[in-house]
Design an enzyme around this catalytic site. Structure first.
Site, PDB file in Angstrom:
ATOM      1  N   HIS A  16       0.834  -1.202   0.000  1.00 20.93           N
ATOM      2  CA  HIS A  16       0.000   0.000   0.000  1.00 20.93           C
ATOM      3  C   HIS A  16       0.867   1.250   0.000  1.00 20.93           C
ATOM      4  CE1 HIS A  16      -3.936  -1.986   1.302  1.00 20.93           C
ATOM      5  NE2 HIS A  16      -3.058  -2.972   1.224  1.00 20.93           N
ATOM      6  N   GLN A 341      13.281  -3.915  -5.673  1.00 20.52           N
ATOM      7  CA  GLN A 341      12.746  -4.823  -6.681  1.00 20.52           C
ATOM      8  C   GLN A 341      12.676  -4.187  -8.066  1.00 20.52           C
ATOM      9  OE1 GLN A 341       9.904  -8.039  -5.816  1.00 20.52           O
ATOM     10  NE2 GLN A 341       8.413  -6.749  -6.855  1.00 20.52           N
ATOM     11  N   HIS A 356       4.717 -14.368  -6.177  1.00 19.98           N
ATOM     12  CA  HIS A 356       3.408 -14.628  -5.582  1.00 19.98           C
ATOM     13  C   HIS A 356       2.289 -13.959  -6.366  1.00 19.98           C
ATOM     14  CE1 HIS A 356       4.597 -10.709  -4.328  1.00 19.98           C
ATOM     15  NE2 HIS A 356       3.562 -10.498  -3.546  1.00 19.98           N
ATOM     16  N   TRP A 359      -0.075  -7.503  -6.756  1.00 22.62           N
ATOM     17  CA  TRP A 359      -0.241  -6.596  -7.888  1.00 22.62           C
ATOM     18  C   TRP A 359       0.968  -5.697  -8.096  1.00 22.62           C
ATOM     19  CZ3 TRP A 359      -1.392  -6.407 -12.417  1.00 22.62           C
ATOM     20  CH2 TRP A 359      -1.649  -5.230 -13.136  1.00 22.62           C
ATOM     21  N   SER A 361       4.108  -6.346  -7.506  1.00 26.00           N
ATOM     22  CA  SER A 361       5.155  -7.158  -8.134  1.00 26.00           C
ATOM     23  C   SER A 361       4.809  -7.466  -9.588  1.00 26.00           C
ATOM     24  CB  SER A 361       5.355  -8.462  -7.360  1.00 26.00           C
ATOM     25  OG  SER A 361       5.947  -8.210  -6.100  1.00 26.00           O
ATOM     26  N   GLU A 364       5.216  -4.260 -11.660  1.00 24.93           N
ATOM     27  CA  GLU A 364       6.633  -3.930 -11.809  1.00 24.93           C
ATOM     28  C   GLU A 364       7.295  -4.853 -12.821  1.00 24.93           C
ATOM     29  OE1 GLU A 364       8.167  -4.070  -7.827  1.00 24.93           O
ATOM     30  OE2 GLU A 364       6.750  -2.519  -7.165  1.00 24.93           O
ATOM     31  N   ASP A 380      -5.575 -11.373  -3.525  1.00 24.63           N
ATOM     32  CA  ASP A 380      -5.896 -11.205  -4.944  1.00 24.63           C
ATOM     33  C   ASP A 380      -4.928 -11.924  -5.872  1.00 24.63           C
ATOM     34  OD1 ASP A 380      -3.853  -9.461  -4.060  1.00 24.63           O
ATOM     35  OD2 ASP A 380      -4.125  -8.190  -5.811  1.00 24.63           O
ATOM     36  N   GLN A 381      -3.965 -12.646  -5.319  1.00 22.08           N
ATOM     37  CA  GLN A 381      -2.857 -13.162  -6.117  1.00 22.08           C
ATOM     38  C   GLN A 381      -3.290 -14.204  -7.157  1.00 22.08           C
ATOM     39  OE1 GLN A 381      -0.136 -14.375  -3.000  1.00 22.08           O
ATOM     40  NE2 GLN A 381      -0.201 -12.314  -2.099  1.00 22.08           N
TER      41      GLN A 381
END
Length: 466
Positions: A16, A341, A356, A359, A361, A364, A380-381
């Site tokens: 967040h 990252q 995982h 969002w 990750s 990006e 949500d993954q």
């Protein structure tokens, strides 16, 4: 253009904090005044928080200033306290800014803070909800909790097996939905707060939702949200990796974990292009010992170099497993507690990302043009992993056997993305295509750039602010 003062209110989770702070930086770059607010608990956990021109920080209580995050059954009590305290704190902030001659012109708030919008409405301050998940996930919430035909129905008659259909997208079955929507999930209690939030949006005469995505990526999902003004403003990623307006902007500016930047970047510099596998499961997911072992063996059997992020832990057994993995990596990889990252994914040596599918990750990776091996854990993954594989075609979703992604499956997925086969080449081309479209959206004249500009446009105030 009016002298705007944006108040950004967010909870203290890395997923967040990052997009909220990036939005704050973009707004401040236009000359607007921005106040970035998170909880006192979040301030206490931050390892770093950079200063930026035009951005000031403030911290508010949620009633749990020194508490650990809630566990399972504690969540209802935790949120009941937070609801009362946060409403009081938001009132105090807005009133104080007004008394100081810096009135808030738009409150932007995040997940599990819906009471902030009610306070803003009572004080005659416009508000917007910043969604840090996909438009697809928000469209699922919209259908799931919609009072016109809700699946949720007060939480009383929900079955473990449900599905959601969004026009022009594949069917989202139970295994594809955000996990907390199902009564079998340990965090099912949070669904009541999402239901409450969606009702607040329904009751708002002019609800406004900002989403960390871009129009071309999720056009079908954006269209499906039919009674809410949805404004895609992403990807909310540092400028050096998107529009290039600020080459020095290479990090979000806040971290909950420490990292050693120079060592791992030097190691990556020593590797051939597209040869390294990057592995990270974000700031919240905790892998079981058995899953870590399977991932290690899959990486070793692939015969490729890897950089693996395993967060620090207070669990002695977990640290012992980490040490064992480090020892067993046979010199093929390095294990770190944390890293930048966006810099890693943008490095020329990275060939794919075992993720995982949170969002941040996923986005990006998409902006960097790096294919994904999706190993979703919760929230949500699974929805994101489905989109990655079936809609955007930028990766593969690893299959599970009795809840475990086994080493053979890890190796199979890595071979698809890292070798020269037909499917791998198609995925890499898709990754390159979406990278280009993401960059177009955020640059001057792009869809997200124009949408963000509307928030600052005095002519647009008549539709959003009045």
């Amino acid at each position: 253009m009016k002298n705007h003062h944006f108040l950004l209110l967010t909870r203290p989770a890395q997923g967040h904090l990052n997009p909220n702070l990036q939005l704050a930086k973009r707004l401040a770059s236009t000359g607007a005044r921005v106040t970035f607010a998170t909880t006192i608990n979040g301030r206490n956990r931050l390892k770093s928080l950079r200063t930026f021109d035009g951005i000031s920080y403030t911290f508010f209580s949620d009633g749990h200033d020194h508490a650990e995050p809630p566990k399972n059954g504690d969540f209802t009590t935790y949120m009941a306290t937070a609801k009362t305290v946060v409403a009081r704190e938001v009132t105090r902030m807005i009133q104080t800014f007004a008394e100081e001659g810096k009135p808030v012109t738009l409150l932007i708030y995040g997940f599990l803070l819906p009471w902030a919008a009610l306070v803003a409405r009572q004080l005659n301050v416009p508000s917007a909800f910043l969604v840090v998940q996909t438009a697809t996930v928000f469209a699922i919430y919209h259908k799931y909790f919609d009072s016109r035909g809700s699946i949720y129905n007060g939480g009383c008659n929900i079955e473990s097996s449900v599905s959601v259909k969004i026009s022009n997208l594949p069917l989202f079955s139970s295994s594809d939905l955000p996990t907390f929507l199902l009564p079998t999930d340990q965090y099912f209690a949070t669904s009541a707060y999402f239901n409450e939030h969606m009702k607040y949006l329904e009751d708002d005469p002019k609800p406004c939702v900002l989403i960390n995505t871009f129009h071309n990526l999720e056009e079908a999902s954006i269209k499906a949200i039919d009674n809410i003004q949805v404004i895609p403003i992403g990807p909310l990623i540092p400028s050096a990796f998107t529009d290039g307006n600020d080459p020095e902007d290479k990090s979000f500016g806040c971290d909950l974990f420490d990292s050693n930047r120079s060592d791992y970047l030097q190691w990556l510099d020593s590797k051939p292009p597209h040869s390294v596998i990057y592995v990270s499961f974000g700031s919240l997911a905790v892998l079981k010992k058995e899953q870590k072992v399977e991932i290690l063996q899959g990486l070793l059997e692939s015969g490729r170099s890897f950089l693996w992020i395993i967060r620090p832990s207070d669990d002695d057994e977990d640290e012992a497993v980490k040490a064992s993995i480090q020892e067993g990596s046979s010199g093929k990889g390095i294990i770190l507690s944390w890293c930048s990252q966006v810099e890693v994914l943008s490095h020329k040596s990275i060939g794919c990302f075992v993720s995982h599918c949170g969002w941040n990750s996923t986005l990006e990776s998409l902006v960097a043009g790096v294919p994904i091996v999706g190993c979703p854990q919760f929230s949500d993954q699974a929805t994101n992993a489905k989109m990655v594989e079936e809609v955007w075609g930028i990766g593969v979703r690893a299959g599970k056997t009795e809840g475990l992604v086994e080493r053979e499956e890890i190796k199979r997925c890595l071979d698809i993305l890292m070798e020269d086969g037909e499917r791998g080449e198609e995925i890499r081309q898709n990754a390159s295509k979406w990278r280009c479209l993401a960059l177009e959206a955020i640059k001057e004249g792009g869809s997200s750039h124009n949408n963000l500009k509307m928030l600052l446009d005095s002519s647009y105030e008549n539709t959003l602010y009045k």
